[in-house]
Enzyme design. Structure first.
Site, PDB file in Angstrom:
ATOM      1  N   ARG A  91      34.949  -4.415  69.308  1.00 49.87           N
ATOM      2  CA  ARG A  91      33.500  -4.523  67.879  1.00 49.87           C
ATOM      3  C   ARG A  91      34.424  -3.594  66.810  1.00 49.87           C
ATOM      4  O   ARG A  91      35.022  -2.388  66.517  1.00 49.87           O
ATOM      5  CB  ARG A  91      32.588  -4.142  68.401  1.00 49.87           C
ATOM      6  CG  ARG A  91      31.321  -3.851  67.455  1.00 49.87           C
ATOM      7  CD  ARG A  91      30.185  -2.973  67.895  1.00 49.87           C
ATOM      8  NE  ARG A  91      29.553  -3.103  66.773  1.00 49.87           N
ATOM      9  CZ  ARG A  91      28.544  -1.957  65.945  1.00 49.87           C
ATOM     10  NH1 ARG A  91      29.439  -1.432  65.943  1.00 49.87           N
ATOM     11  NH2 ARG A  91      26.840  -2.555  65.213  1.00 49.87           N
ATOM     12  N   LYS A 125      35.086   5.244  63.685  1.00 52.25           N
ATOM     13  CA  LYS A 125      33.232   6.451  63.770  1.00 52.25           C
ATOM     14  C   LYS A 125      34.119   7.796  63.549  1.00 52.25           C
ATOM     15  O   LYS A 125      35.045   7.938  63.216  1.00 52.25           O
ATOM     16  CB  LYS A 125      33.327   6.121  65.954  1.00 52.25           C
ATOM     17  CG  LYS A 125      32.775   4.815  65.792  1.00 52.25           C
ATOM     18  CD  LYS A 125      32.376   4.552  67.487  1.00 52.25           C
ATOM     19  CE  LYS A 125      31.108   3.668  67.362  1.00 52.25           C
ATOM     20  NZ  LYS A 125      30.700   3.463  68.326  1.00 52.25           N
TER      21      LYS A 125
HETATM   22  C1  8Y7 Z   1      28.401   0.461  69.307  1.00 49.29           C
HETATM   23  C2  8Y7 Z   1      27.756  -0.989  69.403  1.00 49.29           C
HETATM   24  C3  8Y7 Z   1      27.827   0.990  67.071  1.00 49.29           C
HETATM   25  C4  8Y7 Z   1      29.822   0.456  69.891  1.00 49.29           C
HETATM   26  C5  8Y7 Z   1      28.633  -1.634  71.248  1.00 49.29           C
HETATM   27  C6  8Y7 Z   1      28.844   2.179  65.518  1.00 49.29           C
HETATM   28  C7  8Y7 Z   1      25.723  -1.412  67.776  1.00 49.29           C
HETATM   29  C8  8Y7 Z   1      27.581   2.305  65.628  1.00 49.29           C
HETATM   30  N1  8Y7 Z   1      28.179   1.004  67.771  1.00 49.29           N
HETATM   31  N2  8Y7 Z   1      27.341  -1.518  70.433  1.00 49.29           N
HETATM   32  N3  8Y7 Z   1      26.629   0.028  68.177  1.00 49.29           N
HETATM   33  N4  8Y7 Z   1      29.245  -0.851  71.055  1.00 49.29           N
HETATM   34  N5  8Y7 Z   1      28.145  -2.455  72.149  1.00 49.29           N
HETATM   35  O1  8Y7 Z   1      29.521   3.263  64.108  1.00 49.29           O
HETATM   36  O2  8Y7 Z   1      30.392   0.814  70.385  1.00 49.29           O
HETATM   37  O3  8Y7 Z   1      29.106   0.562  64.352  1.00 49.29           O
HETATM   38  S1  8Y7 Z   1      26.122   1.273  65.986  1.00 49.29           S
END
Ligand code: 8Y7
Length: 287
Positions: A259, A224
């Site tokens: 994640r 990020k």
């Molecule tokens: C997150 C996410 C994304 C996160 C959860 C990226 C879909 C942006 N970020 N879902 N999604 N938490 N639960 O940089 O921080 O991956 S998308």
């Protein structure tokens, strides 16, 4: 036969043994992969690679939520994600999470074999809590201030950790009222979603505080822009070391699901921590 995902998450929460969620983007405009995985076969191959590297859960998303992103229509999202979910499910029992905010996509994804809902909008769409209750799968409620198109314009909080705790309290009440089981609710402070660098750092520093609500916490820090701001690395694919460091910090502060994009590197880092922690435990030392 592996235990159902609700049970695996509960065990991970109890034992503080984080599960790793691997990101499988199926969006042509994805922020971190630049749309490399926009065909079903490519996404399926990537998913299998993540599993081989140690992913516990695969997160399949068909709508980009990066800052500035436009939303896509339900049928477009379905066309992107359903073939990928079906394709993965035909090859493996591995847990699949559907990254969506749309009730119709949640429903179709679970029918196609998904085991979990990951909603960056915390089930605030009309009818979403009811559908989640009906589908009876784990659901991640992520905090976001504003909407992706504009969320980074001027994020404001009184006290970021307390404000998000209050948001979770209200969302959990709504979910319980709609019939979602408490054991299926996972909470996520939503790093980068309507937050300045300072907000993001306060959230990571205070991550352990979110366990107070009694639900497992999911943390998504991988690649990020907050890591770009700290390290000066412009491109998301240059932020792997920073991402691994952030994942490890989240794990040490009690995250139950992390994640990540860079699975192999994250698995190695967590295994080093877990090996040392096992010695601490055998010597009766606190973490
Ligand atoms: C997150 C996410 C994304 C996160 C959860 C990226 C879909 C942006 N970020 N879902 N999604 N938490 N639960 O940089 O921080 O991956 S998308």
């Amino acid at each position: 036969m592996t235990a159902p995902l609700t049970q695996r998450i509960a065990n991970a929460f109890r034992d503080q043994q984080p599960l790793l969620m691997g990101v499988v983007n199926v969006t042509p405009d994805s922020f971190s992969d630049g749309g490399r995985f926009d065909r079903p076969e490519a996404a399926i191959t990537h998913a299998l690679e993540l599993l081989e590297q140690g992913a516990d859960i695969l997160d399949i998303g068909g709508e980009s939520t990066r800052p500035g992103a436009q939303s896509v229509a339900g049928p477009v999202e379905l066309d992107r994600v359903i073939p990928v979910i079906e394709g993965i499910r035909a090859l493996t029992d591995a847990p699949i999470s559907i990254d969506t905010s749309k009730p119709e996509v949640m429903r179709a994804a679970v029918r196609a074999g998904a085991d979990m809902i990951n909603d960056v909008n915390a089930l605030r769409a009309p009818g979403a809590t009811r559908v989640a209750a009906e589908l009876a799968v784990p659901v991640c409620l992520m905090h976001m201030q504003g909407e992706p198109r504009t969320m980074q314009k001027n994020p404001r909080y009184q006290r970021v950790v307390d404000d998000i705790l209050a948001f979770f309290g209200a969302r959990v009440s709504d979910c319980l009222a709609a019939g979602v089981c408490a054991e299926r609710i996972v909470l996520d402070p939503g790093f980068g979603f309507g937050k300045t660098l300072t907000h993001n750092l306060e959230l990571l520093a205070g991550l352990a505080g979110f366990r107070r609500l009694g639900h497992p916490v999911l943390a998504g820090l991988s690649r990020k822009s907050m890591l770009g701001a700290i390290t000066g690395r412009e491109r998301p694919d240059q932020r792997i070391s920073a991402s691994v460091a952030a994942a490890l910090i989240a794990a040490q502060r009690g995250a139950t699901i992390i994640r990540v994009h860079d699975m192999a590197a994250t698995v190695d880092a967590l295994n080093v921590w877990l090996a040392v922690r096992a010695v601490d435990a055998s010597q009766g030392q606190p973490e």
